[in-house]
Design an enzyme around this catalytic site. Structure first.
Site, PDB file in Angstrom:
ATOM      1  N   LYS A  41      -4.873  -0.201  -8.841  1.00  0.00           N
ATOM      2  CA  LYS A  41      -4.289   1.262  -9.197  1.00  0.00           C
ATOM      3  C   LYS A  41      -2.954   0.967  -9.836  1.00  0.00           C
ATOM      4  O   LYS A  41      -2.804   1.436 -11.016  1.00  0.00           O
ATOM      5  CB  LYS A  41      -4.009   2.250  -8.052  1.00  0.00           C
ATOM      6  CG  LYS A  41      -3.620   3.561  -8.472  1.00  0.00           C
ATOM      7  CD  LYS A  41      -3.386   4.724  -7.424  1.00  0.00           C
ATOM      8  CE  LYS A  41      -2.652   5.562  -7.907  1.00  0.00           C
ATOM      9  NZ  LYS A  41      -2.596   6.744  -6.915  1.00  0.00           N
ATOM     10  N   HIS A  90     -23.162  -5.297  22.986  1.00  0.00           N
ATOM     11  CA  HIS A  90     -22.806  -6.683  23.686  1.00  0.00           C
ATOM     12  C   HIS A  90     -21.537  -7.234  23.709  1.00  0.00           C
ATOM     13  O   HIS A  90     -21.409  -8.397  23.803  1.00  0.00           O
ATOM     14  CB  HIS A  90     -23.964  -7.666  23.057  1.00  0.00           C
ATOM     15  CG  HIS A  90     -25.601  -7.217  23.459  1.00  0.00           C
ATOM     16  ND1 HIS A  90     -26.132  -7.529  24.572  1.00  0.00           N
ATOM     17  CD2 HIS A  90     -26.100  -6.471  22.603  1.00  0.00           C
ATOM     18  CE1 HIS A  90     -27.338  -6.716  24.498  1.00  0.00           C
ATOM     19  NE2 HIS A  90     -27.530  -6.174  23.246  1.00  0.00           N
ATOM     20  N   GLY A 111      -5.373   5.585  -3.704  1.00  0.00           N
ATOM     21  CA  GLY A 111      -6.163   4.288  -3.373  1.00  0.00           C
ATOM     22  C   GLY A 111      -7.410   4.229  -2.633  1.00  0.00           C
ATOM     23  O   GLY A 111      -8.428   3.893  -2.767  1.00  0.00           O
ATOM     24  N   ARG A 112      -7.099   4.854  -1.399  1.00  0.00           N
ATOM     25  CA  ARG A 112      -7.991   5.178  -0.475  1.00  0.00           C
ATOM     26  C   ARG A 112      -9.447   6.066  -0.817  1.00  0.00           C
ATOM     27  O   ARG A 112     -10.326   6.155  -0.151  1.00  0.00           O
ATOM     28  CB  ARG A 112      -7.540   4.989   0.721  1.00  0.00           C
ATOM     29  CG  ARG A 112      -6.549   6.410   1.072  1.00  0.00           C
ATOM     30  CD  ARG A 112      -5.806   6.327   2.335  1.00  0.00           C
ATOM     31  NE  ARG A 112      -4.712   7.248   2.541  1.00  0.00           N
ATOM     32  CZ  ARG A 112      -3.426   7.413   1.795  1.00  0.00           C
ATOM     33  NH1 ARG A 112      -3.202   6.468   1.069  1.00  0.00           N
ATOM     34  NH2 ARG A 112      -2.817   8.297   2.073  1.00  0.00           N
ATOM     35  N   GLU A 119      -0.392  -9.224  -3.843  1.00  0.00           N
ATOM     36  CA  GLU A 119      -1.542  -9.830  -3.388  1.00  0.00           C
ATOM     37  C   GLU A 119      -2.636 -10.259  -4.775  1.00  0.00           C
ATOM     38  O   GLU A 119      -3.094 -11.059  -4.874  1.00  0.00           O
ATOM     39  CB  GLU A 119      -2.289  -9.470  -2.187  1.00  0.00           C
ATOM     40  CG  GLU A 119      -1.467  -9.466  -0.972  1.00  0.00           C
ATOM     41  CD  GLU A 119      -0.474  -8.192  -0.575  1.00  0.00           C
ATOM     42  OE1 GLU A 119      -0.045  -7.561  -1.609  1.00  0.00           O
ATOM     43  OE2 GLU A 119      -0.215  -7.823   0.519  1.00  0.00           O
ATOM     44  N   GLU A 146      -4.342   5.380   6.870  1.00  0.00           N
ATOM     45  CA  GLU A 146      -3.430   5.368   6.058  1.00  0.00           C
ATOM     46  C   GLU A 146      -2.962   6.735   5.520  1.00  0.00           C
ATOM     47  O   GLU A 146      -1.904   7.166   5.152  1.00  0.00           O
ATOM     48  CB  GLU A 146      -3.817   4.595   4.995  1.00  0.00           C
ATOM     49  CG  GLU A 146      -2.457   3.832   3.896  1.00  0.00           C
ATOM     50  CD  GLU A 146      -2.797   3.204   2.867  1.00  0.00           C
ATOM     51  OE1 GLU A 146      -3.569   3.590   1.894  1.00  0.00           O
ATOM     52  OE2 GLU A 146      -2.463   1.823   2.853  1.00  0.00           O
ATOM     53  N   LYS A 206       6.376  -4.668   2.674  1.00  0.00           N
ATOM     54  CA  LYS A 206       6.166  -5.024   1.227  1.00  0.00           C
ATOM     55  C   LYS A 206       7.654  -5.766   0.908  1.00  0.00           C
ATOM     56  O   LYS A 206       7.926  -6.719   0.170  1.00  0.00           O
ATOM     57  CB  LYS A 206       5.750  -4.273   0.300  1.00  0.00           C
ATOM     58  CG  LYS A 206       4.164  -3.893   0.467  1.00  0.00           C
ATOM     59  CD  LYS A 206       3.822  -3.001  -0.685  1.00  0.00           C
ATOM     60  CE  LYS A 206       2.527  -2.214  -0.466  1.00  0.00           C
ATOM     61  NZ  LYS A 206       2.219  -1.380  -1.421  1.00  0.00           N
TER      62      LYS A 206
HETATM   63  O1  F6P Z   1      -0.014  -1.071   0.268  1.00  0.00           O
HETATM   64  C1  F6P Z   1      -1.135  -0.059   0.402  1.00  0.00           C
HETATM   65  C2  F6P Z   1      -1.852   0.195  -1.040  1.00  0.00           C
HETATM   66  O2  F6P Z   1      -0.920   0.922  -1.607  1.00  0.00           O
HETATM   67  C3  F6P Z   1      -2.938   1.083  -0.735  1.00  0.00           C
HETATM   68  O3  F6P Z   1      -2.539   2.500  -0.473  1.00  0.00           O
HETATM   69  C4  F6P Z   1      -3.917   0.727  -1.997  1.00  0.00           C
HETATM   70  O4  F6P Z   1      -5.080   1.032  -1.627  1.00  0.00           O
HETATM   71  C5  F6P Z   1      -3.546  -0.803  -1.809  1.00  0.00           C
HETATM   72  O5  F6P Z   1      -2.206  -0.796  -1.475  1.00  0.00           O
HETATM   73  C6  F6P Z   1      -3.876  -1.350  -3.245  1.00  0.00           C
HETATM   74  O6  F6P Z   1      -2.956  -0.844  -4.268  1.00  0.00           O
HETATM   75  P1  F6P Z   1      -3.498  -1.214  -5.879  1.00  0.00           P
HETATM   76  O7  F6P Z   1      -4.579  -0.741  -6.070  1.00  0.00           O
HETATM   77  O8  F6P Z   1      -2.522  -0.426  -6.579  1.00  0.00           O
HETATM   78  O9  F6P Z   1      -3.360  -2.460  -6.072  1.00  0.00           O
END
Ligand code: F6P
Length: 503
Positions: free
Chosen positions: A159, A346, A229-230, A165, A315, A466
């Site tokens: 987003k 199990h 995002g979620r 990452e 979240e 972060k």
């Molecule tokens: O760090 C949490 C977050 O902001 C989530 O809410 C989001 O889904 C995820 O990181 C990834 O964010 P992006 O889509 O901006 O890379």
């Protein structure tokens, strides 16, 4: 079908819970969300994931934007490209069709598409999708090890297009692609320079970031800041799914969400599935002090559903501050966890049946399976029904004794019962039903967030880690010993890492 008959409520409690939903303004806040009011107050944003699944003939203008037209314009572009890739008309830099799609994203840009891809794998055809999220280079390495760059497409799903990452993984994907096309594909010069356009797409709200990375703007599929995002699997973030199952099935997926949205907006509170599930959760969390909530799908296709819900729920509602900035004076979101049901039986079901913690659980079954080898589906469903029965009704000491069990073992073999479960039975695991299921939980989380008075649509709690990580990176990469100013524990860990790593 939601069966909530095995819960620890009676008519009085249920009546009071429904009254609580009314008093907390669930109806009013629902209308505000669907209308595009800025209910995400800490980010001053509308919350409009529900607009992503409005039919093309609906209308909704928010903050001067014709939301429905924009959503369908993007869907149309996605459809066009998905059809080209799926038919083989879209070829990579060496002229080969795309056979593997690698979604590079994390959190909501990974868990949703990954979960639904697994849930609907019976619907996929030739393309195989892979999902790389972890910044651990092993994730990318193991994913790419057996792939051919000439037939691989990367979807950079972010987003913000700034997530550390994802950007690290996107850069290593680009390096892998170009090196592979140069060495094995024999590409060089302009052909190599043009390769990124044929092998990379971006799913993002950040057009500038995408352009700076070098992805062709024509290959960017956007969405908007009013999609969290979620809550984004039904936006352009779902491109891997559209590629895998095809645009028509993707439409069915969206239609399923929309059906649940309509139910949520119109059904009376006491008959409203997200409201019912939300209220039961409130009862357990706030009145009976149960700290966790398990999600136990009796469907291998839903194996990642618990992980998906962890982000959606925790979240959203893992908050201690109310909308007005004051601290909460009650518990909020539960710890969500789970695994596919029979595997859990199990492993951790011992605690669910006889432990000192009561774990309310959602058990999810599918009546008509996509495949039923050797009649095993009835076996699966028998386990599902048996577990709910055992959890609810247990087994008394008298019943154990009546079986001739020695006195010393009676307590060990007694089950208290009164362990609550919801049972969700889907007719079939179709794209539409998966859409309904996701929307059911989205709105459940919304109902609970409304009653708790928190903003379910921000996530400030992920920021501190972060920020600190950004500061630590140079302390790990520098050649000279850094001047460390953390606490003693963190300083010692960094020093230990620097002293013992082999490079
Ligand atoms: O760090 C949490 C977050 O902001 C989530 O809410 C989001 O889904 C995820 O990181 C990834 O964010 P992006 O889509 O901006 O890379």
């Amino acid at each position: 079908m939601l069966d909530f008959s095995k819960n620890l409520i009676d008519d009085d409690i249920w009546g009071a819970l429904v009254a609580l939903a009314e008093a907390a303004g669930v109806r009013e806040r629902t209308s505000a969300m669907f209308a595009g009011e800025h209910i995400n107050n800490t980010e001053d944003r509308a919350v409009l994931h529900t607009a992503l699944r409005l039919p093309a003939d609906a209308s909704l203008t928010v903050d001067g934007q014709d939301v429905v037209a924009d959503v369908h314009e993007t869907l149309g572009r996605m459809r066009h490209v998905a059809e080209a890739v799926r038919s083989g008309a879209w070829t990579g830099a060496t002229g080969q069709p795309i056979r593997n799609v690698v979604n590079v994203g994390i959190g909501g840009s990974d868990l949703g598409p990954l979960m639904v891809y697994r849930a609907l794998s019976d619907y996929r055809e030739d393309l195989t999708c892979h999902f790389v999220s972890n910044v651990d280079p092993t994730h990318m390495h193991e994913t790419l090890r057996f792939l051919d760059p000439a037939e691989t497409m990367f979807l950079i799903a972010s987003k913000t297009f700034t997530t550390q990452e994802t950007m690290a993984n996107a850069n290593s994907a680009k390096a892998w692609l170009l090196a592979g096309l140069e060495s094995a594909g024999g590409l060089s010069g302009a052909d190599l320079d043009g390769a990124v356009a044929k092998h990379f797409m971006a799913l993002s709200t950040n057009a500038e970031g995408v352009a700076a990375f070098g992805i062709d703007p024509n290959n960017m599929f956007g969405f908007w800041d009013w999609v969290g995002g979620r809550y984004s699997v039904d936006s352009a973030i779902g491109m891997s799914l559209m590629l895998a199952i095809g645009p028509e099935e993707f439409d069915q997926f969206l239609a399923g969400f929309h059906e649940m949205d309509q139910h949520f907006q119109t059904a009376p509170l006491a008959e409203n599935l997200p409201v019912i599930m939300g209220l039961l959760g409130i009862w357990y969390r706030n009145f009976l002090d149960f700290e966790t909530h398990a999600v136990l799908p009796y469907s291998q296709y839903l194996e990642r559903f618990p992980a998906y819900l962890q982000q959606l729920d925790m979240e959203s509602n893992g908050k201690s501050t109310k909308l007005d900035g004051s601290p909460v004076d009650h518990e909020t979101g539960p710890i969500i966890w789970g695994e596919p049901g029979t595997n859990g039986q199990h492993a951790f079901y011992q605690l669910i049946h006889q432990g000192t913690s009561v774990v309310p659980a959602d058990l999810i079954g599918v009546v008509n399976p996509a495949n039923d080898v050797g009649g095993q589906h009835d076996l699966l469903m028998a386990n599902l029904f048996a577990q709910a029965e055992a959890l609810a009704f247990g087994k008394t000491g008298e019943e154990v004794e009546a079986q001739g069990i020695s006195v010393a073992l009676v307590n060990h073999k007694t089950f208290s019962g009164n362990r609550p479960t919801n049972m969700i039975l889907a007719d079939e695991l179709t794209p539409g039903i998966v859409g309904q299921l996701i929307a059911l939980y989205e709105h459940k989380v919304f109902v609970q967030g409304t009653i708790w008075g928190v903003n379910s649509f921000d996530q400030w709690g992920v920021e501190l880690g972060k920020e600190l990580a950004r500061g630590i990176v140079p302390e790990l990469t520098s050649d000279a010993d850094p001047d460390l100013n953390h606490d003693g524990s963190t300083n010692a860990l960094i020093n230990h890492y620097r002293a013992t790593r082999r490079r």
